[in-house]
Motif scaffolding. Structure first.
Motif, PDB file in Angstrom:
ATOM      1  N   GLY A   1      23.015  77.253  51.340  1.00  0.00           N
ATOM      2  CA  GLY A   1      21.788  76.478  51.282  1.00  0.00           C
ATOM      3  C   GLY A   1      21.847  75.089  51.877  1.00  0.00           C
ATOM      4  O   GLY A   1      20.887  74.325  51.747  1.00  0.00           O
TER       5      GLY A   1
ATOM      6  N   ALA B   1      16.601  79.733  48.046  1.00  0.00           N
ATOM      7  CA  ALA B   1      17.674  79.206  48.888  1.00  0.00           C
ATOM      8  C   ALA B   1      18.314  77.989  48.243  1.00  0.00           C
ATOM      9  O   ALA B   1      19.526  77.816  48.286  1.00  0.00           O
TER      10      ALA B   1
ATOM     11  N   THR C   1      19.151  74.707  54.602  1.00  0.00           N
ATOM     12  CA  THR C   1      17.840  74.748  53.940  1.00  0.00           C
ATOM     13  C   THR C   1      17.562  73.424  53.243  1.00  0.00           C
ATOM     14  O   THR C   1      16.463  72.862  53.364  1.00  0.00           O
TER      15      THR C   1
END
Length: 182
Positions: free
Chosen positions: A27, A4, A30
């Motif tokens: 991302g 990610a 994340t």
């Protein structure tokens, strides 16, 4: 099976506002979840995020409680002092009278400002905000933006905010960090 985020090296200075910018799905959430300690990295190191206020998408509140009660519950559950609750509400433009209304009777925009206020209760370290302006109208984006600028000035807090639209955060950030495909 897919990274990610990969190969990122960042340093954040106290008292500055950073914007994590990129399209949906690259991302950002994340990365912020890693910084906040919600998820652990497979490799590498993250440090300096011990006093972190966090707004990550998908974290809810208690609709049967009012704004004040929600903040008190959050503080009890996380072991954070309630001393900054009124300050946090003021930063997002929620008055003392508005803070007494049960959330089930409030708009999505109000609930979003409440989520932001909850992340600002722990305002003396780092505040991480994932897409904070979702559901906010133009006036409330301005109120919250001004509140974040005030927070950085008053408390030397480091603010990390993500968005997929640079124009949404460009007036409040000191540094832009662009992310694409992790």
């Amino acid at each position: 099976s897919q990274n990610a985020v990969n190969g990122i090296s960042l340093e954040f200075e106290k008292g500055r506002t950073y914007g994590i910018i990129g399209p949906n799905g690259v991302g950002k959430t994340t990365l912020l979840s890693l910084l906040a300690g919600i998820i652990k990295p497979d490799e590498g190191e993250i440090s300096g995020f011990d006093k972190t206020g966090v707004l990550i998408q998908g974290i809810g509140m208690y609709d049967e409680a009012d704004a004040n009660e929600n903040l008190e519950i959050f503080c009890q559950e996380t072991g954070v002092s309630c001393k900054n609750n009124k300050y946090a509400l003021s930063l997002v433009g929620i008055s003392e009278n508005q803070a007494k209304v049960k959330l089930k009777a409030c708009s999505q925009g109000f609930k979003q400002r409440m989520l932001i206020a909850r992340s600002l209760v722990r305002c003396e370290g780092v505040v991480i905000l994932d897409e904070p302006f979702t559901a906010l109208d133009y006036d409330n984006v301005k109120v919250v933006s001004d509140g974040l600028v005030k927070l950085v000035k008053d408390k030397s807090t480091t603010v990390i905010v993500s968005s997929h639209r640079l124009q949404e955060i460009e007036k409040i950030i000191d540094t832009a960090i662009f992310i694409n495909a992790g």
